[in-house]
Design an enzyme around this catalytic site. Structure first.
Site, PDB file in Angstrom:
ATOM      1  N   CYS A 106       6.302 -10.268   4.141  1.00 50.23           N
ATOM      2  CA  CYS A 106       6.998  -8.793   3.642  1.00 50.23           C
ATOM      3  C   CYS A 106       8.102  -8.933   5.061  1.00 50.23           C
ATOM      4  O   CYS A 106       9.090  -8.097   5.441  1.00 50.23           O
ATOM      5  CB  CYS A 106       5.985  -8.213   4.247  1.00 50.23           C
ATOM      6  SG  CYS A 106       4.978  -7.383   3.044  1.00 50.23           S
ATOM      7  N   LEU A 150       2.969  -3.665  -1.103  1.00 46.70           N
ATOM      8  CA  LEU A 150       3.736  -2.485  -2.563  1.00 46.70           C
ATOM      9  C   LEU A 150       4.903  -3.545  -2.520  1.00 46.70           C
ATOM     10  O   LEU A 150       5.913  -3.994  -1.541  1.00 46.70           O
ATOM     11  CB  LEU A 150       3.830  -1.733  -2.254  1.00 46.70           C
ATOM     12  CG  LEU A 150       3.102  -0.256  -2.286  1.00 46.70           C
ATOM     13  CD1 LEU A 150       1.720   0.001  -1.063  1.00 46.70           C
ATOM     14  CD2 LEU A 150       3.740   1.707  -1.949  1.00 46.70           C
ATOM     15  N   GLY A 191       3.761  -3.426  -8.773  1.00 52.25           N
ATOM     16  CA  GLY A 191       2.619  -2.580  -7.838  1.00 52.25           C
ATOM     17  C   GLY A 191       2.341  -2.695  -6.418  1.00 52.25           C
ATOM     18  O   GLY A 191       2.620  -2.610  -5.764  1.00 52.25           O
ATOM     19  N   LEU A 192       0.783  -3.177  -6.339  1.00 57.50           N
ATOM     20  CA  LEU A 192       0.206  -3.341  -5.599  1.00 57.50           C
ATOM     21  C   LEU A 192      -0.603  -4.188  -5.015  1.00 57.50           C
ATOM     22  O   LEU A 192      -1.179  -4.343  -6.283  1.00 57.50           O
ATOM     23  CB  LEU A 192      -0.965  -1.832  -5.203  1.00 57.50           C
ATOM     24  CG  LEU A 192      -2.153  -1.139  -5.579  1.00 57.50           C
ATOM     25  CD1 LEU A 192      -2.807  -2.122  -5.245  1.00 57.50           C
ATOM     26  CD2 LEU A 192      -1.543   0.235  -5.842  1.00 57.50           C
ATOM     27  N   ALA A 193      -0.649  -4.749  -4.092  1.00 59.92           N
ATOM     28  CA  ALA A 193      -2.292  -5.932  -3.670  1.00 59.92           C
ATOM     29  C   ALA A 193      -2.891  -5.751  -2.633  1.00 59.92           C
ATOM     30  O   ALA A 193      -2.010  -4.986  -1.389  1.00 59.92           O
ATOM     31  CB  ALA A 193      -1.390  -7.184  -3.786  1.00 59.92           C
ATOM     32  N   GLN A 243      10.285  -8.207   0.266  1.00 64.72           N
ATOM     33  CA  GLN A 243      10.112 -10.196   0.562  1.00 64.72           C
ATOM     34  C   GLN A 243       9.301 -10.465   0.117  1.00 64.72           C
ATOM     35  O   GLN A 243       8.266 -10.326  -1.067  1.00 64.72           O
ATOM     36  CB  GLN A 243      10.059 -10.379   2.245  1.00 64.72           C
ATOM     37  CG  GLN A 243      11.642  -9.262   3.025  1.00 64.72           C
ATOM     38  CD  GLN A 243      12.675 -10.504   3.133  1.00 64.72           C
ATOM     39  OE1 GLN A 243      12.582 -10.976   2.762  1.00 64.72           O
ATOM     40  NE2 GLN A 243      13.862  -9.439   3.310  1.00 64.72           N
ATOM     41  N   HIS A 290      -0.728 -13.927  -3.149  1.00 69.32           N
ATOM     42  CA  HIS A 290      -1.278 -13.181  -4.522  1.00 69.32           C
ATOM     43  C   HIS A 290      -2.747 -14.461  -4.039  1.00 69.32           C
ATOM     44  O   HIS A 290      -2.065 -15.697  -3.889  1.00 69.32           O
ATOM     45  CB  HIS A 290      -1.504 -13.093  -4.938  1.00 69.32           C
ATOM     46  CG  HIS A 290      -0.309 -11.924  -5.320  1.00 69.32           C
ATOM     47  ND1 HIS A 290       0.330  -9.976  -4.858  1.00 69.32           N
ATOM     48  CD2 HIS A 290       1.259 -11.509  -5.370  1.00 69.32           C
ATOM     49  CE1 HIS A 290       0.634  -9.819  -5.064  1.00 69.32           C
ATOM     50  NE2 HIS A 290       1.762 -10.870  -5.574  1.00 69.32           N
TER      51      HIS A 290
END
Length: 220
Positions: free
Chosen positions: A167, A137, A149-151, A72, A76
């Site tokens: 999310c 993720l 990828g990831l944060a 969802q 960033h």
């Protein structure tokens, strides 16, 4: 297997990075090296493929970009460590669940080195400290290759998370490394997290690249 390339890219605009991910995945061949892209983004909301508009409450002047990853809406911004995993999963004989597990374990291991007790949840991807989420993720697989990828929230302005249901969960608390280990820097955490990812991927040859050009040996 070709070497693994790790790129430390500093702050990069989201739209251009997303286009680069798609182009890299579309154009890669059998012998293309897998890559980890480590970076930060200017403030932006990204809405995953399953995203629902009602989870974006009050974006204000922060742009919202609909993207092709799973999950969802998330935020960033500067001070958040983002690592994109450009992996040839078919070549590695690795499934998406195995990659998700590897990423989560690398984040938990990195935080443990900072004295932060983090954990995963079977019902919600990501990494949590208590009831608060510290890392998110979101992946996409195309042609047997992963991207996105990831944060990991490190030292950032957390206010924009209050303008969304992170999310897709209303009222989900978000936290960051600074809350628990205020002396840790994003550079140190990048180095540590990359080392955990490299260890999990078990690649014998790894090259570190500062930016898009110029290579030098990477030593975790």
């Amino acid at each position: 297997m070709p070497e693994l390339i790790v790129r430390s890219l500093g702050q990069q605009p989201y739209p251009e990075t997303w286009e680069a991910m798609k182009s890299f995945t579309a154009e890669r061949g059998e012998h293309t090296s897998d890559e980890l892209w480590c970076l930060e983004h200017p403030g932006v909301y990204t809405q995953g493929q399953a995203g629902k508009a009602e989870h974006i409450l009050a974006p204000g002047n922060i742009p919202v970009i609909e993207v092709d990853r799973g999950g969802q809406v998330t935020y960033h911004g500067p001070g958040q460590l983002v690592i994109y995993l450009m992996m040839g999963l078919t070549r590695r004989k690795m499934g998406v669940r195995a990659l998700v597990g590897l990423i989560e374990a690398a984040i938990v291991g990195t935080l443990a080195e900072l004295g932060i007790a983090a954990e995963t949840r079977s019902d919600a991807p990501g990494v949590y400290v208590g009831e608060a989420k510290i890392a998110s993720l979101g992946l996409r697989v195309r042609r047997g290759c992963s991207f996105h990828g990831l944060a990991l929230n490190v030292d950032m302005d957390m206010e924009p998370f209050q303008r969304i249901n992170p999310c897709g969960y209303a009222g989900l608390a978000m936290c960051q490394v600074r809350d628990f280990a205020p002396m840790a820097t994003i550079g140190d955490i990048e180095h540590c997290l990359v080392a955990h990812l490299v260890s999990g991927l078990n690649d014998p040859r790894v090259t570190y690249v500062e930016g898009w050009e110029g290579q030098g040996e990477y030593i975790p």
